[in-house]
Enzyme design. Structure first.
Site, PDB file in Angstrom:
ATOM      1  N   ARG A 242       0.848  -1.179   0.000  1.00  0.00           N
ATOM      2  CA  ARG A 242       0.000   0.000   0.000  1.00  0.00           C
ATOM      3  C   ARG A 242       0.893   1.242   0.000  1.00  0.00           C
ATOM      4  NH1 ARG A 242      -3.505  -2.491  -1.818  1.00  0.00           N
ATOM      5  NH2 ARG A 242      -5.572  -2.908  -0.994  1.00  0.00           N
ATOM      6  N   GLU A 271      -3.365   7.583  -4.235  1.00  0.00           N
ATOM      7  CA  GLU A 271      -3.673   7.053  -5.566  1.00  0.00           C
ATOM      8  C   GLU A 271      -4.978   7.633  -6.075  1.00  0.00           C
ATOM      9  OE1 GLU A 271      -3.934   2.708  -6.030  1.00  0.00           O
ATOM     10  OE2 GLU A 271      -2.019   2.633  -4.998  1.00  0.00           O
ATOM     11  N   HIS A 289      -0.833   0.169 -10.120  1.00  0.00           N
ATOM     12  CA  HIS A 289      -1.544  -0.769  -9.227  1.00  0.00           C
ATOM     13  C   HIS A 289      -2.045  -1.996 -10.008  1.00  0.00           C
ATOM     14  CE1 HIS A 289      -3.829  -0.943  -5.155  1.00  0.00           C
ATOM     15  NE2 HIS A 289      -3.538  -2.142  -5.586  1.00  0.00           N
TER      16      HIS A 289
HETATM   17  C1  DGY Z   1      -6.161  -5.733  -3.098  1.00  0.00           C
HETATM   18  O1  DGY Z   1      -6.903  -6.674  -3.350  1.00  0.00           O
HETATM   19  O2  DGY Z   1      -6.069  -5.256  -1.989  1.00  0.00           O
HETATM   20  C2  DGY Z   1      -5.355  -5.194  -4.211  1.00  0.00           C
HETATM   21  O3  DGY Z   1      -4.530  -4.155  -3.869  1.00  0.00           O
HETATM   22  C3  DGY Z   1      -6.231  -4.815  -5.377  1.00  0.00           C
HETATM   23  O4  DGY Z   1      -5.578  -5.419  -6.446  1.00  0.00           O
END
Ligand code: DGY
Length: 323
Positions: A242, A271, A289
């Site tokens: 993240r 983001e 992402h």
């Molecule tokens: C999640 O599932 O948390 C991812 O970051 C999305 O692809």
């Protein structure tokens, strides 16, 4: 019998949308626009199930709305740091996610980033596309060997372990890890991995550091200026976890100074806004992402949401219940 009303905040794979339509009174986001805070509030007021993604901040401000009709937030994704779980608990809303099904693809993408950063793949591609490549030279775009190097993994859950397997078994890398809980010894032995009690202990010993811990307040800026200074100057930082786990300004500064060799990011603070200073640096790889972005995985994630919804509306505990 009236069917539960559900809303998706984004387009999902067509096969899953079709399945949902069969079973529920479903509203699709036909133009795939990002939901505003007001639209999210409206969704909580008007639907029995809200199905958000990582880009929908269901924070306290949004969840304070009332009266709330929503009884389940069935997230399309494993990370749930964008949902205020405390508010969900207070409002008696069940929250589910989609663990497991995106592990392999996210681990594959992590390896992509390690290789792209070390082998300067982004720089090379930019050179070719700009028509600036004038032929092979012994000293052109020299990168760093990946095979046999040391990879430090922060967060040795499902995805961290899948990365460790690829790195150790495919690339002969030596694995160090930091994880808040002890791991099963069979996993540690299989990977020949070494545990580090703290992040500070791990960082100075790595050629590559890869982040696989959850986001949210607890891990915000876990990697800041001080931690980046602890990394060797030849090391690379990889983030597929993240954005908020890394202090972006500190990273930009350290990359600008060449204090570490490079970074590769799939996720960002705030983001989809990316600090323009990052895009001007050559020693960082930037992806949008893409961790779970394969047809197979996105379909599997949708199926997982479907199972959670089906269980919930049949009066059973959803398999991936978080709250
Ligand atoms: C999640 O599932 O948390 C991812 O970051 C999305 O692809």
């Amino acid at each position: 019998m009236t069917r539960p009303r559900i809303i998706l905040t984004a387009r999902w794979p067509a096969s899953i949308e079709a399945e949902l339509k069969e079973r529920y009174d479903v509203t699709f986001n036909l133009d795939d626009h990002p939901f505003s805070a007001d639209e999210l509030r409206q969704a909580l007021r008007d639907y029995d199930a809200v199905c958000p993604t990582v880009v929908d901040p269901l924070n306290a401000k949004v969840m304070e709305t009332h009266p709330i009709r929503c009884r389940i937030i069935a997230n399309f994704g494993v990370g749930i740091n964008h949902i205020d779980l405390e508010m969900a608990r207070k409002s008696n809303i069940t929250v589910t996610n989609t663990p497991g099904v995106l592990t392999n693809c996210t681990a594959d993408l992590t390896m992509t980033l390690i290789l792209m950063a070390a082998r300067r793949a982004g720089e090379g591609e930019r050179l070719v596309r700009a028509g600036q490549w004038h032929g092979w030279r012994p000293t052109q775009l020299l990168g760093t060997r990946v095979t046999g190097k040391t990879l430090g993994i922060i967060g040795m859950g499902r995805i961290g372990q899948a990365v460790a397997r690829r790195a150790a078994k495919g690339f002969g890398m030596h694995i160090l890890y930091h994880h808040p809980r002890p791991l099963d010894t069979s996993i540690v032995n299989h990977l020949n991995a070494q545990s580090c009690a703290t992040v500070d202990e791990l960082l100075p010993r790595c050629d590559f550091v890869s982040l696989h811990c959850p986001g949210g307040a607890k891990n915000r800026h876990l990697i800041g200026a001080r931690e980046l200074q602890l990394m060797p100057s030849h090391a690379y930082l990889i983030n597929t976890a993240r954005g908020e786990v890394v202090d972006t300004q500190a990273l930009i500064e350290i990359l600008r100074q060449g204090r570490i060799r490079g970074a590769a990011l799939d996720v960002y603070e705030n983001e989809p806004r990316i600090d323009p200073q990052l895009t001007r640096l050559d020693n960082v790889v930037l992806l949008p992402h893409l961790g779970s972005a394969t047809s197979e995985t996105r379909t599997a994630m949708g199926l997982r949401v479907l199972q959670n919804l089906d269980a919930f509306f049949a009066g059973r505990t959803p398999p991936d219940r978080v709250v």
